[in-house]
Design an enzyme around this catalytic site. Structure first.
Site, mmCIF file in Angstrom:
data_model
loop_
_atom_site.group_PDB
_atom_site.id
_atom_site.type_symbol
_atom_site.label_atom_id
_atom_site.label_comp_id
_atom_site.label_asym_id
_atom_site.label_seq_id
_atom_site.Cartn_x
_atom_site.Cartn_y
_atom_site.Cartn_z
ATOM 1 N N CYS A 145 0.820 -1.219 0.000
ATOM 2 C CA CYS A 145 0.000 0.000 0.000
ATOM 3 C C CYS A 145 0.851 1.264 0.000
ATOM 4 C CB CYS A 145 -0.920 0.008 1.219
ATOM 5 S SG CYS A 145 -2.025 -1.401 1.243
ATOM 6 N N HIS A 184 -3.036 6.998 3.980
ATOM 7 C CA HIS A 184 -3.520 5.767 3.342
ATOM 8 C C HIS A 184 -4.824 5.359 4.015
ATOM 9 C CE1 HIS A 184 -3.949 1.859 1.759
ATOM 10 N NE2 HIS A 184 -3.534 1.220 2.843
ATOM 11 N N ASN A 206 -10.214 0.194 1.072
ATOM 12 C CA ASN A 206 -8.756 0.236 0.945
ATOM 13 C C ASN A 206 -8.382 -0.110 -0.496
ATOM 14 O OD1 ASN A 206 -6.004 -0.214 0.995
ATOM 15 N ND2 ASN A 206 -6.036 -1.487 2.840
HETATM 16 O O1 UT7 Z 1 -3.535 -1.420 3.898
HETATM 17 C C1 UT7 Z 1 -2.555 -2.187 4.518
HETATM 18 C C2 UT7 Z 1 -2.624 -2.130 5.953
HETATM 19 N N1 UT7 Z 1 -3.873 -2.724 6.438
HETATM 20 C C3 UT7 Z 1 -4.110 -2.639 7.710
HETATM 21 O O2 UT7 Z 1 -3.307 -2.069 8.418
HETATM 22 C C4 UT7 Z 1 -5.354 -3.286 8.259
HETATM 23 C C5 UT7 Z 1 -5.208 -3.405 9.741
HETATM 24 N N2 UT7 Z 1 -6.233 -4.180 10.427
HETATM 25 C C6 UT7 Z 1 -7.523 -3.812 10.517
HETATM 26 O O3 UT7 Z 1 -7.939 -2.834 9.933
HETATM 27 C C7 UT7 Z 1 -8.420 -4.608 11.434
HETATM 28 O O4 UT7 Z 1 -7.633 -5.498 12.196
HETATM 29 C C8 UT7 Z 1 -9.523 -5.406 10.702
HETATM 30 C C9 UT7 Z 1 -10.557 -4.451 10.143
HETATM 31 C C10 UT7 Z 1 -8.936 -6.236 9.597
HETATM 32 C C11 UT7 Z 1 -10.231 -6.326 11.676
HETATM 33 O O5 UT7 Z 1 -10.767 -5.587 12.768
HETATM 34 P P1 UT7 Z 1 -10.533 -6.065 14.268
HETATM 35 O O6 UT7 Z 1 -11.236 -5.117 15.115
HETATM 36 O O7 UT7 Z 1 -9.032 -6.188 14.448
HETATM 37 O O8 UT7 Z 1 -11.241 -7.439 14.291
HETATM 38 P P2 UT7 Z 1 -10.650 -8.881 14.625
HETATM 39 O O9 UT7 Z 1 -9.865 -9.399 13.470
HETATM 40 O O10 UT7 Z 1 -9.996 -8.868 15.964
HETATM 41 O O11 UT7 Z 1 -11.977 -9.703 14.755
HETATM 42 C C12 UT7 Z 1 -12.911 -9.423 15.816
HETATM 43 C C13 UT7 Z 1 -14.125 -10.318 15.607
HETATM 44 C C14 UT7 Z 1 -13.748 -11.790 15.396
HETATM 45 O O12 UT7 Z 1 -14.757 -12.577 15.986
HETATM 46 P P3 UT7 Z 1 -14.542 -13.234 17.433
HETATM 47 O O13 UT7 Z 1 -13.327 -14.098 17.299
HETATM 48 O O14 UT7 Z 1 -14.366 -12.106 18.375
HETATM 49 O O15 UT7 Z 1 -15.805 -14.013 17.646
HETATM 50 C C15 UT7 Z 1 -13.802 -11.947 13.912
HETATM 51 O O16 UT7 Z 1 -14.051 -13.261 13.508
HETATM 52 O O17 UT7 Z 1 -14.804 -9.906 14.423
HETATM 53 C C16 UT7 Z 1 -14.948 -11.029 13.541
HETATM 54 N N3 UT7 Z 1 -14.899 -10.547 12.189
HETATM 55 C C17 UT7 Z 1 -15.978 -10.167 11.504
HETATM 56 N N4 UT7 Z 1 -17.271 -10.125 11.843
HETATM 57 C C18 UT7 Z 1 -18.150 -9.672 10.920
HETATM 58 C C19 UT7 Z 1 -13.791 -10.382 11.387
HETATM 59 N N5 UT7 Z 1 -14.162 -9.899 10.195
HETATM 60 C C20 UT7 Z 1 -15.508 -9.769 10.230
HETATM 61 C C21 UT7 Z 1 -16.468 -9.317 9.316
HETATM 62 N N6 UT7 Z 1 -17.758 -9.273 9.703
HETATM 63 N N7 UT7 Z 1 -16.153 -8.899 8.087
#
Ligand code: UT7
Length: 332
Positions: free
Chosen positions: A113, A257, A287
């Site tokens: 990115c 970004h 993104n």
């Molecule tokens: O461009 C390059 C750089 N990119 C980045 O830097 C991205 C960085 N990361 C992020 O933006 C975030 O970590 C995400 C948006 C990818 C994820 O958000 P999060 O708050 O870190 O969520 P998580 O991965 O910790 O997941 C929390 C919960 C999980 O469920 P449990 O285990 O708590 O039951 C996931 O399975 O949310 C669940 N989950 C979703 N639920 C509904 C993950 N994705 C989804 C989804 N819809 N799309």
């Protein structure tokens, strides 16, 4: 030493809109989750055979129109992309042909990115040292083509688009004041592609007479990446402001970004930068990797958000890991 200034900015995003509600039909997700955790409401998807170089060409033509530079006068075309039409010729060469930049040297830069800021650095240095007078810098991606549509952790984040700027040599005391780049390959496992070249898996299985190619898609470990992103973005922003001898309160606009609204807000909060000085497009485009900064920049310019002498900060973070920032004194 010469300096480079931005003389035109343009963007292109495909017409097809994929909303959060549309995605509810594809994976187990909800509009409420995507909006709350990322800030994204919808993204654009390239359809009908639209390729990266074509979107790049549309953004480039708009940027050239805004400047006094003609495509035939470009000395350099640099494209930041991780989704070129093909491995070779480069997307930059395909773009060069499409816009008629006949005398330019052309190359792609692969920096996740951070591709646009890395490409900007290449072009800025070519102008500073006298190798080029006019350069086109593009960020363009068709991320929908490398998305794992069964992975709800990534497919809700990504979108397609392109943005471009034209740089010209100047001897005035304005333009690009600083560009800083960093990378750390030890964190490469946080965001990578599983691809035909077999980075993580042996992708080409040679069965007698048959060459089976596995699909190319993106894998991300979001949580640690989020933490690292905020740290690196703050570090490179402070370093870049120091190098340009600009204080946070002097900034007219920050174009970061667009990976996650929570990352952008955390950065602004750490810097003490007011919300109205941060330009975001994530709600509409998600993104778009290398394309996210130049798309946002072109929109900010079109919307009258930058005036001559305004201080603009662009800052990015992505696969590699790579990160980078640029401080520009606006001049159009
Ligand atoms: O461009 C390059 C750089 N990119 C980045 O830097 C991205 C960085 N990361 C992020 O933006 C975030 O970590 C995400 C948006 C990818 C994820 O958000 P999060 O708050 O870190 O969520 P998580 O991965 O910790 O997941 C929390 C919960 C999980 O469920 P449990 O285990 O708590 O039951 C996931 O399975 O949310 C669940 N989950 C979703 N639920 C509904 C993950 N994705 C989804 C989804 N819809 N799309």
């Amino acid at each position: 030493m010469h300096k480079a200034k931005v003389v035109g900015a343009g963007s292109y995003t495909p017409e097809t809109i994929l909303t959060n509600s549309d995605l509810e039909k594809v994976v187990d997700t909800s509009d409420a989750w995507i909006t709350r955790r990322t800030g994204i409401k919808e993204r654009r998807i390239a359809t009908g055979g639209m390729v990266t170089s074509e979107m790049a060409a549309r953004a480039a033509r708009q940027a050239l129109e805004q400047s006094d530079v003609e495509a035939k006068d470009l000395d350099l075309v640099v494209v930041g992309t991780v989704t070129p039409d093909r491995q070779f010729p480069s997307c930059a060469c395909l773009l060069q042909e499409k816009i008629g930049a006949r005398k330019a040297a052309s190359m792609d830069v692969s920096a996740g990115c951070s591709g646009f800021i890395y490409a900007l650095s290449v072009a800025n240095n070519a102008i500073r040292c006298g190798e080029a007078e006019h350069a086109l810098v593009v960020g363009a991606e068709v991320l929908s083509g490398v998305t794992n549509w069964s992975d709800r952790g990534t497919c809700v984040l990504l979108g397609d688009g392109a943005g471009a700027v034209v740089l010209s040599r100047t001897d005035e005391d304005t333009g690009i004041k600083a560009v800083n780049l960093r990378s750390d390959g030890s964190f490469g496992h946080l965001l990578y592609s599983v691809d035909k070249l077999g980075l993580q898996e042996p992708a080409m299985e040679i069965v007698p007479g048959v060459c089976e190619q596995k699909p190319f898609y993106l894998v991300m470990d979001g949580k640690p990446l989020f933490k690292k992103a905020v740290e690196c973005l703050e570090e490179i922003t402070r370093w870049t402001l120091d190098k340009a001898q600009v204080k946070v309160e002097e900034l007219a606009l920050m174009v970061p970004h667009q990976a996650n609204i929570r990352i952008i807000n955390a950065l602004a909060q750490r810097l003490g930068l007011a919300e109205d000085k941060v330009y975001t497009t994530i709600e509409r485009y998600g993104n778009t990797s290398s394309a996210s900064i130049p798309i946002a920049l072109a929109e900010a310019v079109a919307g009258g958000r930058l005036a001559p002498r305004d201080k603009l900060l662009m800052v990015t973070f992505g696969a590699g890991l790579t990160w980078g920032a640029s401080l520009v004194e606006w001049s159009i």
